[in-house]
Design a protein around this motif. Sequence first.
Motif, PDB file in Angstrom:
ATOM      1  N   ASP A  93     -21.795 -11.927   7.886  1.00  0.00           N
ATOM      2  CA  ASP A  93     -20.746 -12.423   8.844  1.00  0.00           C
ATOM      3  C   ASP A  93     -19.452 -12.416   8.522  1.00  0.00           C
ATOM      4  O   ASP A  93     -18.992 -13.189   9.600  1.00  0.00           O
ATOM      5  CB  ASP A  93     -21.214 -14.007   8.330  1.00  0.00           C
ATOM      6  N   TYR A  94     -19.101 -11.552   8.076  1.00  0.00           N
ATOM      7  CA  TYR A  94     -17.187 -10.939   8.180  1.00  0.00           C
ATOM      8  C   TYR A  94     -17.229  -9.451   7.806  1.00  0.00           C
ATOM      9  O   TYR A  94     -17.967  -8.915   6.899  1.00  0.00           O
ATOM     10  CB  TYR A  94     -16.746 -12.092   7.090  1.00  0.00           C
ATOM     11  N   GLU A  95     -16.360  -8.753   8.682  1.00  0.00           N
ATOM     12  CA  GLU A  95     -16.062  -7.695   8.173  1.00  0.00           C
ATOM     13  C   GLU A  95     -14.525  -7.266   7.450  1.00  0.00           C
ATOM     14  O   GLU A  95     -13.799  -7.528   7.440  1.00  0.00           O
ATOM     15  CB  GLU A  95     -15.558  -6.786   9.437  1.00  0.00           C
ATOM     16  N   TYR A  96     -14.792  -6.941   6.114  1.00  0.00           N
ATOM     17  CA  TYR A  96     -13.681  -6.801   4.960  1.00  0.00           C
ATOM     18  C   TYR A  96     -13.099  -5.622   5.451  1.00  0.00           C
ATOM     19  O   TYR A  96     -13.245  -5.436   4.775  1.00  0.00           O
ATOM     20  CB  TYR A  96     -14.360  -7.477   3.989  1.00  0.00           C
ATOM     21  N   THR A  97     -12.162  -5.747   5.959  1.00  0.00           N
ATOM     22  CA  THR A  97     -10.981  -4.724   6.119  1.00  0.00           C
ATOM     23  C   THR A  97      -9.423  -5.522   6.706  1.00  0.00           C
ATOM     24  O   THR A  97      -9.413  -6.142   7.053  1.00  0.00           O
ATOM     25  CB  THR A  97     -12.024  -3.843   8.136  1.00  0.00           C
ATOM     26  N   LEU A  98      -8.810  -4.191   6.764  1.00  0.00           N
ATOM     27  CA  LEU A  98      -7.826  -4.026   7.122  1.00  0.00           C
ATOM     28  C   LEU A  98      -7.074  -5.006   8.289  1.00  0.00           C
ATOM     29  O   LEU A  98      -6.450  -6.074   8.653  1.00  0.00           O
ATOM     30  CB  LEU A  98      -7.326  -3.152   6.590  1.00  0.00           C
ATOM     31  N   ALA A  99      -8.005  -4.327   9.319  1.00  0.00           N
ATOM     32  CA  ALA A  99      -7.651  -5.011  10.703  1.00  0.00           C
ATOM     33  C   ALA A  99      -8.360  -5.980  10.932  1.00  0.00           C
ATOM     34  O   ALA A  99      -7.816  -6.920  11.177  1.00  0.00           O
ATOM     35  CB  ALA A  99      -8.728  -3.855  11.513  1.00  0.00           C
ATOM     36  N   ARG A 100      -8.936  -6.551  10.189  1.00  0.00           N
ATOM     37  CA  ARG A 100      -9.770  -8.327  10.685  1.00  0.00           C
ATOM     38  C   ARG A 100      -8.161  -8.966   9.593  1.00  0.00           C
ATOM     39  O   ARG A 100      -8.388 -10.230  10.167  1.00  0.00           O
ATOM     40  CB  ARG A 100     -11.175  -8.384   9.554  1.00  0.00           C
ATOM     41  N   ARG A 101      -8.062  -8.446   8.208  1.00  0.00           N
ATOM     42  CA  ARG A 101      -7.326  -8.924   7.778  1.00  0.00           C
ATOM     43  C   ARG A 101      -5.843  -9.465   8.472  1.00  0.00           C
ATOM     44  O   ARG A 101      -5.344 -10.762   9.001  1.00  0.00           O
ATOM     45  CB  ARG A 101      -6.954  -8.937   6.298  1.00  0.00           C
ATOM     46  N   VAL A 102      -5.774  -8.020   9.121  1.00  0.00           N
ATOM     47  CA  VAL A 102      -4.115  -8.354  10.133  1.00  0.00           C
ATOM     48  C   VAL A 102      -4.630  -9.367  11.464  1.00  0.00           C
ATOM     49  O   VAL A 102      -3.564 -10.118  11.871  1.00  0.00           O
ATOM     50  CB  VAL A 102      -3.545  -7.067  10.259  1.00  0.00           C
ATOM     51  N   ALA A 103      -5.417  -9.389  11.940  1.00  0.00           N
ATOM     52  CA  ALA A 103      -6.046 -10.495  13.474  1.00  0.00           C
ATOM     53  C   ALA A 103      -5.756 -11.812  12.539  1.00  0.00           C
ATOM     54  O   ALA A 103      -6.053 -12.733  13.397  1.00  0.00           O
ATOM     55  CB  ALA A 103      -7.941  -9.474  13.235  1.00  0.00           C
ATOM     56  N   ASP A 104      -6.930 -12.451  12.008  1.00  0.00           N
ATOM     57  CA  ASP A 104      -6.823 -13.281  10.771  1.00  0.00           C
ATOM     58  C   ASP A 104      -5.492 -13.844  10.157  1.00  0.00           C
ATOM     59  O   ASP A 104      -5.685 -15.421  10.600  1.00  0.00           O
ATOM     60  CB  ASP A 104      -7.336 -13.264   9.196  1.00  0.00           C
ATOM     61  N   PHE A 105      -4.529 -13.227  10.739  1.00  0.00           N
ATOM     62  CA  PHE A 105      -3.228 -13.998   9.886  1.00  0.00           C
ATOM     63  C   PHE A 105      -2.783 -13.599  11.299  1.00  0.00           C
ATOM     64  O   PHE A 105      -2.065 -15.110  11.182  1.00  0.00           O
ATOM     65  CB  PHE A 105      -2.179 -12.470   8.813  1.00  0.00           C
ATOM     66  N   ASP A 106      -2.455 -13.043  12.598  1.00  0.00           N
ATOM     67  CA  ASP A 106      -2.449 -13.704  13.094  1.00  0.00           C
ATOM     68  C   ASP A 106      -3.027 -14.933  14.292  1.00  0.00           C
ATOM     69  O   ASP A 106      -2.046 -15.584  14.644  1.00  0.00           O
ATOM     70  CB  ASP A 106      -2.491 -11.970  14.772  1.00  0.00           C
ATOM     71  N   ALA A 107      -4.386 -14.894  14.050  1.00  0.00           N
ATOM     72  CA  ALA A 107      -4.728 -16.329  14.291  1.00  0.00           C
ATOM     73  C   ALA A 107      -3.612 -17.478  13.590  1.00  0.00           C
ATOM     74  O   ALA A 107      -3.957 -18.610  14.132  1.00  0.00           O
ATOM     75  CB  ALA A 107      -6.189 -15.954  13.965  1.00  0.00           C
ATOM     76  N   TRP A 108      -4.039 -17.137  12.327  1.00  0.00           N
ATOM     77  CA  TRP A 108      -3.277 -18.601  12.011  1.00  0.00           C
ATOM     78  C   TRP A 108      -2.087 -18.441  12.160  1.00  0.00           C
ATOM     79  O   TRP A 108      -1.572 -19.767  12.591  1.00  0.00           O
ATOM     80  CB  TRP A 108      -3.179 -18.170   9.351  1.00  0.00           C
TER      81      TRP A 108
END
Length: 303
Positions: A80-95
């Motif tokens: 259900d989730y891709e534990y990658t740096l790119a996803r972390r940055v995208a999450d941060f941007d969305a937040w």
Amino acid sequence: MSSTSPTWPDYSFASHFAEIGGHRLHYLDEGRGAPVVMVHGNPNWTYYWRNLIPALSDHYRCLALDHIGCGLSDKPSDRDYEYTLARRVADFDAWIAGLNLTEPINLVVHDWGGMIGCAWAVQHPERIARLVVLNTGAFPLPKTKPVPWQLQLARTPLLGALLVRGLSAFSLGAVRSCVTRAPMPQDVGRAYCAPYDSWAHRIAVHRFVQDIPLEPGDRSMPVVAETAAGLHKLDHHPMLIGWGEKDFVFDDHFLQEWLVRFPRAELHRFPDCGHYVLEDAGPQLIPRIRQFLDTTPAGRRES
């Protein structure tokens, strides 16, 4: 959405939640004023900022997130989730986008938070007011820095999973080895480990270790390389560096890399302190961070 957080030492903040990519992301939102955004690392969570927030929240809006899989945020499976740096940055941007901030951000980063926060910052340098850097990196492993054996062991197939997810060795080891002035109080150590209380709940702890980019072909290396190449976009922004010199990962090799890139940064070294520099040196470091935010002109400085 907000609620009352469970009780841990000195962590009496209201919990807020945002939906990011179908998952609940937990964050803190304390005080009013110019935003100070705090980004934690691994194995950590918003508990790391519990003493900095009240020292700033009388004059600043303190915002701190728990990455997905960490702290009080959802802990989804790999399906259900891709534990990658790119996803972390995208999450941060969305937040950040969901917060609708109108003022430039004072960015405070530690450990993996440096890579995540700076990856976002180089994409949005106009949105940065000041930076506070605490024992972290935003560039590839320095060529002269060997990979610590603890990280190598945690990345070993099968054995790493047994140690990190089965025995919680990485989280338990951090509360013992990441402070060096004095042993961490037992109740504080329990609070650090509390969100990571099972195999399933320790997935992010392990995935962060596995995602450390060490070779050119590692999946997160492109994000790291792009961030490192873009750090010059921040070189005229005010920066404070607080550094525990007994950090066995982010040691002098990393500090010198920061100083080469940001020679005008305000530097505070703590020779007897470890990776959790806010735990070891909080009484000395936190007032310096407050003074830096209060007195340093925000935004781009002239050459």
